[in-house]
Design a protein around this motif. Structure first.
Motif, PDB file in Angstrom:
ATOM      1  N   GLY A  83       0.820  -1.216   0.000  1.00 18.94           N
ATOM      2  CA  GLY A  83       0.000   0.000   0.000  1.00 18.94           C
ATOM      3  C   GLY A  83       0.851   1.261   0.000  1.00 18.94           C
ATOM      4  N   PHE A  84       2.018   1.224   0.689  1.00 17.37           N
ATOM      5  CA  PHE A  84       2.913   2.385   0.693  1.00 17.37           C
ATOM      6  C   PHE A  84       3.394   2.708  -0.727  1.00 17.37           C
ATOM      7  CE2 PHE A  84       4.451   1.439   5.304  1.00 17.37           C
ATOM      8  CZ  PHE A  84       3.289   2.038   5.795  1.00 17.37           C
ATOM      9  N   THR A  85       3.709   1.658  -1.479  1.00 14.45           N
ATOM     10  CA  THR A  85       4.197   1.896  -2.848  1.00 14.45           C
ATOM     11  C   THR A  85       3.095   2.485  -3.718  1.00 14.45           C
ATOM     12  OG1 THR A  85       3.635  -0.309  -3.734  1.00 14.45           O
ATOM     13  CG2 THR A  85       5.745  -0.087  -2.602  1.00 14.45           C
TER      14      THR A  85
ATOM     15  N   ILE B  55       7.259   9.311 -21.815  1.00 12.00           N
ATOM     16  CA  ILE B  55       6.996   7.894 -22.118  1.00 12.00           C
ATOM     17  C   ILE B  55       8.296   7.089 -22.115  1.00 12.00           C
ATOM     18  CG2 ILE B  55       6.170   6.280 -23.885  1.00 12.00           C
ATOM     19  CD1 ILE B  55       4.196   8.530 -24.749  1.00 12.00           C
ATOM     20  N   ILE B  56       9.368   7.680 -22.634  1.00 11.24           N
ATOM     21  CA  ILE B  56      10.680   7.012 -22.575  1.00 11.24           C
ATOM     22  C   ILE B  56      11.072   6.781 -21.117  1.00 11.24           C
ATOM     23  CG2 ILE B  56      13.145   7.301 -23.049  1.00 11.24           C
ATOM     24  CD1 ILE B  56      12.306   8.828 -25.619  1.00 11.24           C
ATOM     25  N   GLY B  57      10.836   7.802 -20.273  1.00 12.81           N
ATOM     26  CA  GLY B  57      11.109   7.660 -18.840  1.00 12.81           C
ATOM     27  C   GLY B  57      10.278   6.551 -18.212  1.00 12.81           C
ATOM     28  N   MET B  58       8.996   6.458 -18.625  1.00 11.37           N
ATOM     29  CA  MET B  58       8.127   5.400 -18.100  1.00 11.37           C
ATOM     30  C   MET B  58       8.608   4.017 -18.531  1.00 11.37           C
ATOM     31  SD  MET B  58       4.413   7.231 -18.597  1.00 11.37           S
ATOM     32  CE  MET B  58       3.410   6.003 -17.806  1.00 11.37           C
ATOM     33  N   GLY B  59       9.143   3.942 -19.752  1.00 13.63           N
ATOM     34  CA  GLY B  59       9.707   2.676 -20.221  1.00 13.63           C
ATOM     35  C   GLY B  59      10.886   2.240 -19.368  1.00 13.63           C
ATOM     36  N   ILE B  60      11.736   3.208 -19.008  1.00 16.40           N
ATOM     37  CA  ILE B  60      12.892   2.903 -18.149  1.00 16.40           C
ATOM     38  C   ILE B  60      12.426   2.454 -16.763  1.00 16.40           C
ATOM     39  CG2 ILE B  60      14.903   3.933 -17.001  1.00 16.40           C
ATOM     40  CD1 ILE B  60      15.148   5.779 -19.506  1.00 16.40           C
ATOM     41  N   VAL B  61      11.428   3.149 -16.217  1.00 16.08           N
ATOM     42  CA  VAL B  61      10.887   2.782 -14.897  1.00 16.08           C
ATOM     43  C   VAL B  61      10.257   1.390 -14.953  1.00 16.08           C
ATOM     44  CG1 VAL B  61       9.092   3.336 -13.196  1.00 16.08           C
ATOM     45  CG2 VAL B  61      10.550   5.154 -14.102  1.00 16.08           C
TER      46      VAL B  61
ATOM     47  N   SER C 277      11.067  -1.172 -16.794  1.00 14.42           N
ATOM     48  CA  SER C 277      12.115  -2.204 -16.726  1.00 14.42           C
ATOM     49  C   SER C 277      12.763  -2.240 -15.346  1.00 14.42           C
ATOM     50  CB  SER C 277      13.175  -1.962 -17.803  1.00 14.42           C
ATOM     51  OG  SER C 277      13.822  -0.718 -17.601  1.00 14.42           O
ATOM     52  N   SER C 278      12.796  -1.084 -14.659  1.00 12.53           N
ATOM     53  CA  SER C 278      13.408  -1.023 -13.324  1.00 12.53           C
ATOM     54  C   SER C 278      12.630  -1.824 -12.290  1.00 12.53           C
ATOM     55  CB  SER C 278      13.506   0.439 -12.853  1.00 12.53           C
ATOM     56  OG  SER C 278      14.291   1.204 -13.741  1.00 12.53           O
ATOM     57  N   ILE C 279      11.340  -2.063 -12.554  1.00 15.08           N
ATOM     58  CA  ILE C 279      10.534  -2.879 -11.632  1.00 15.08           C
ATOM     59  C   ILE C 279      11.131  -4.283 -11.499  1.00 15.08           C
ATOM     60  CG2 ILE C 279       8.254  -3.959 -11.336  1.00 15.08           C
ATOM     61  CD1 ILE C 279       7.031  -1.474 -12.668  1.00 15.08           C
ATOM     62  N   ALA C 280      11.834  -4.724 -12.534  1.00 18.72           N
ATOM     63  CA  ALA C 280      12.397  -6.077 -12.537  1.00 18.72           C
ATOM     64  C   ALA C 280      13.716  -6.181 -11.779  1.00 18.72           C
ATOM     65  CB  ALA C 280      12.605  -6.541 -13.985  1.00 18.72           C
ATOM     66  N   LEU C 281      14.330  -5.057 -11.415  1.00 16.83           N
ATOM     67  CA  LEU C 281      15.684  -5.079 -10.838  1.00 16.83           C
ATOM     68  C   LEU C 281      15.809  -5.961  -9.584  1.00 16.83           C
ATOM     69  CD1 LEU C 281      18.527  -3.972 -11.261  1.00 16.83           C
ATOM     70  CD2 LEU C 281      17.920  -2.039  -9.771  1.00 16.83           C
ATOM     71  N   PRO C 282      14.879  -5.883  -8.610  1.00 17.51           N
ATOM     72  CA  PRO C 282      15.019  -6.743  -7.413  1.00 17.51           C
ATOM     73  C   PRO C 282      14.932  -8.241  -7.710  1.00 17.51           C
ATOM     74  CG  PRO C 282      13.581  -4.883  -6.929  1.00 17.51           C
ATOM     75  CD  PRO C 282      13.812  -4.882  -8.414  1.00 17.51           C
TER      76      PRO C 282
ATOM     77  N   VAL D 175       8.952   2.211  -3.511  1.00 12.58           N
ATOM     78  CA  VAL D 175       8.323   3.500  -3.187  1.00 12.58           C
ATOM     79  C   VAL D 175       8.870   4.584  -4.114  1.00 12.58           C
ATOM     80  CG1 VAL D 175       8.218   5.338  -1.439  1.00 12.58           C
ATOM     81  CG2 VAL D 175       7.711   2.971  -0.794  1.00 12.58           C
ATOM     82  N   MET D 176      10.200   4.600  -4.290  1.00 18.11           N
ATOM     83  CA  MET D 176      10.816   5.598  -5.176  1.00 18.11           C
ATOM     84  C   MET D 176      10.417   5.377  -6.635  1.00 18.11           C
ATOM     85  SD  MET D 176      14.649   6.175  -3.574  1.00 18.11           S
ATOM     86  CE  MET D 176      15.135   4.451  -3.769  1.00 18.11           C
ATOM     87  N   ILE D 177      10.413   4.108  -7.040  1.00 18.26           N
ATOM     88  CA  ILE D 177      10.047   3.768  -8.420  1.00 18.26           C
ATOM     89  C   ILE D 177       8.625   4.233  -8.731  1.00 18.26           C
ATOM     90  CG2 ILE D 177       9.374   1.787  -9.862  1.00 18.26           C
ATOM     91  CD1 ILE D 177      12.280   2.340 -10.103  1.00 18.26           C
ATOM     92  N   MET D 178       7.697   3.944  -7.809  1.00 23.65           N
ATOM     93  CA  MET D 178       6.298   4.295  -8.048  1.00 23.65           C
ATOM     94  C   MET D 178       6.060   5.795  -7.967  1.00 23.65           C
ATOM     95  SD  MET D 178       4.918   1.591  -8.965  1.00 23.65           S
ATOM     96  CE  MET D 178       3.171   1.963  -8.958  1.00 23.65           C
ATOM     97  N   PHE D 179       6.820   6.485  -7.138  1.00 24.31           N
ATOM     98  CA  PHE D 179       6.738   7.945  -7.108  1.00 24.31           C
ATOM     99  C   PHE D 179       7.134   8.517  -8.479  1.00 24.31           C
ATOM    100  CE2 PHE D 179       8.731  12.101  -6.618  1.00 24.31           C
ATOM    101  CZ  PHE D 179       7.743  12.809  -5.945  1.00 24.31           C
ATOM    102  N   CYS D 180       8.235   8.007  -9.028  1.00 23.54           N
ATOM    103  CA  CYS D 180       8.675   8.446 -10.363  1.00 23.54           C
ATOM    104  C   CYS D 180       7.642   8.090 -11.422  1.00 23.54           C
ATOM    105  CB  CYS D 180      10.019   7.801 -10.713  1.00 23.54           C
ATOM    106  SG  CYS D 180      11.390   8.339  -9.692  1.00 23.54           S
TER     107      CYS D 180
END
Length: 431
Positions: free
Chosen positions: A265-267, A299-305, A307-312, A327-332
């Protein structure tokens, strides 16, 4: 004097529109929260839950083209007020059933279908009416305030819904939504939807354009607007590829990483806060000079974000750092979504003729929604077969490729001819 009064009236519209949207959206999201939990607790079936989602998406997709015709050929104020009254009556009917015979899935599904259609009538018609409600200089502010109201509702409604769900009965949720809808009707009734409108006046006694002919005219108008068509195709493909996020985000955090519901929920809250802060920025800042270029970068930034969801999944992280990372990813992500949507919405408001807005926005709604169910089904299948991280990374690559191709430099220059002068001016300033 008359111009000053019109501007004062436009200011009133800005805040009335925002408050009306906030109240109705907040009520709808609290209701949606409660109904979702109620269905899952009543049946324990994901299929029953998914059926309710389908009852929300399918009627909107099917009805949107006809709604555009209605919005362009009839009084937009009457359409919006009638839609809101129908929403109030639908909730009142469900409340009556819950008090007399108890809620059933059929009653819930039927109400969801009605609310889906009425909200689409109201949404498309309201979007088509922005340039009639406020002056051109404050269109960006109006769109930003609209996004702010949605963000406030997104932040507050889960908290209120969660607080109330364990302590009050379902009829209380319905009464809250009923009151919110009724207040929205009262506010909308005070607005002048033709204050700045530039619609062609209809001659008394003249027959209205037939439905099929009107829809063909809307499509023909779009064919003459290549930039708008580009935006529609980008929206269509992005909504399809966003199935990777819609399905994958919850799946990865809850199933793969075992994030507990409170932290999840925080994210989600960070996503809404990102939307809210950027909406505030756009509401008080200068109008974006090159909206399509700004949205392309977003949109390019959203594409990068994405793919970043997969990092962990690729790099081992501690539980606490994983939660903070998301939390940081979803804020961005929330911030970038507003960066993409607001400039494009302002651009469309200014480029589309008032007499075609209903049909164009309904086509945009239909195409944006049409591939979402297919995307969600396809990605559900892909996540079951392939590693989640590679599904996200490939989808991110496709998302960035789509926008680079469809919004290539030649299209950007066609959309913003003044960009060349702007670049040359900056070059002279540097030299």
């Amino acid at each position: 004097m008359e111009d000053r009064i019109k501007l004062q009236r436009a200011t009133y519209h800005l805040w009335t529109f925002t408050v009306s949207k906030l109240i109705s959206t907040f009520g709808a999201q609290v209701y949606s929260f409660a109904i979702s939990f109620y269905i899952l607790q009543l049946t324990g079936s994901a299929t029953s839950f998914a059926t309710n989602l389908l009852c929300n998406i399918l009627p909107r997709t099917l009805a949107a083209p006809f709604i555009g015709y209605v919005a362009d050929n009839y009084s937009r104020k009457i359409i919006i007020i009638t839609s809101q009254i129908a929403t109030t009556l639908a909730i009142g009917g469900l409340l009556f059933i819950s008090l007399t015979s108890g809620l059933s899935l059929i009653a819930i599904y039927t109400t969801t279908c009605i609310l889906s259609i009425t909200s689409t009538f109201s949404g498309v018609t309201f979007t088509s009416s922005i340039t009639g409600l406020v002056d051109e200089a404050r269109i960006q502010k109006a769109m930003s305030l609209n996004q702010m109201s949605v963000s406030f509702a997104s932040i507050g409604s889960p908290a209120v819904g969660g607080l109330l769900y364990g302590s009050v009965s379902m009829p209380v949720f319905l009464i809250i939504y009923l009151i919110a809808s009724f207040i929205a009707v009262l506010l909308e009734a005070t607005m002048n939807f033709n204050l700045f409108a530039k619609r062609k006046t209809k001659v008394d006694g003249s027959t209205k354009e037939p439905l099929l002919q009107s829809m063909k005219a809307g499509i023909h108008y779009l064919k003459l607007q290549p930039i708008i068509m580009t935006i529609i195709w980008i929206s269509l493909l992005i909504n399809f590829l966003f199935g990777a996020y819609e399905v994958g985000y919850s799946f990865i955090l809850i199933e793969k990483l075992k994030i507990i519901s409170q932290h999840f929920g925080f994210t989600q809250g960070a996503f809404a806060i990102g939307m809210l802060l950027l909406s505030i920025y756009f509401s008080i800042g200068k109008e974006v000079k090159f909206p399509l270029l700004t949205s392309k970068r977003g949109i390019i930034g959203m594409g990068i974000v994405l793919s970043s969801i997969a990092l962990p999944l690729l790099i081992s992280m501690t539980y606490g750092f994983t939660v903070l990372y998301y939390v940081m990813i979803m804020f961005c992500f929330g911030s970038l979504m507003i960066t993409v949507n607001t400039p494009i919405q302002v651009m469309l408001q200014k480029k589309i003729d008032d007499d075609y807005k209903g049909r164009v926005f309904s086509i945009l709604e239909t195409m944006a929604m049409a591939l979402m169910p297919l995307g969600m089904v396809l990605y559900g299948f892909l996540y079951d077969i392939f590693p989640a991280q590679w599904v996200l990374i490939l989808s991110s690559f496709l998302l960035i490729s789509v926008v680079l191709i469809l919004a290539r430099p030649s299209i950007i220059k066609k959309a913003h001819p003044e960009l060349i002068k702007h670049v040359k001016g900056k070059a002279r300033a540097v030299s």
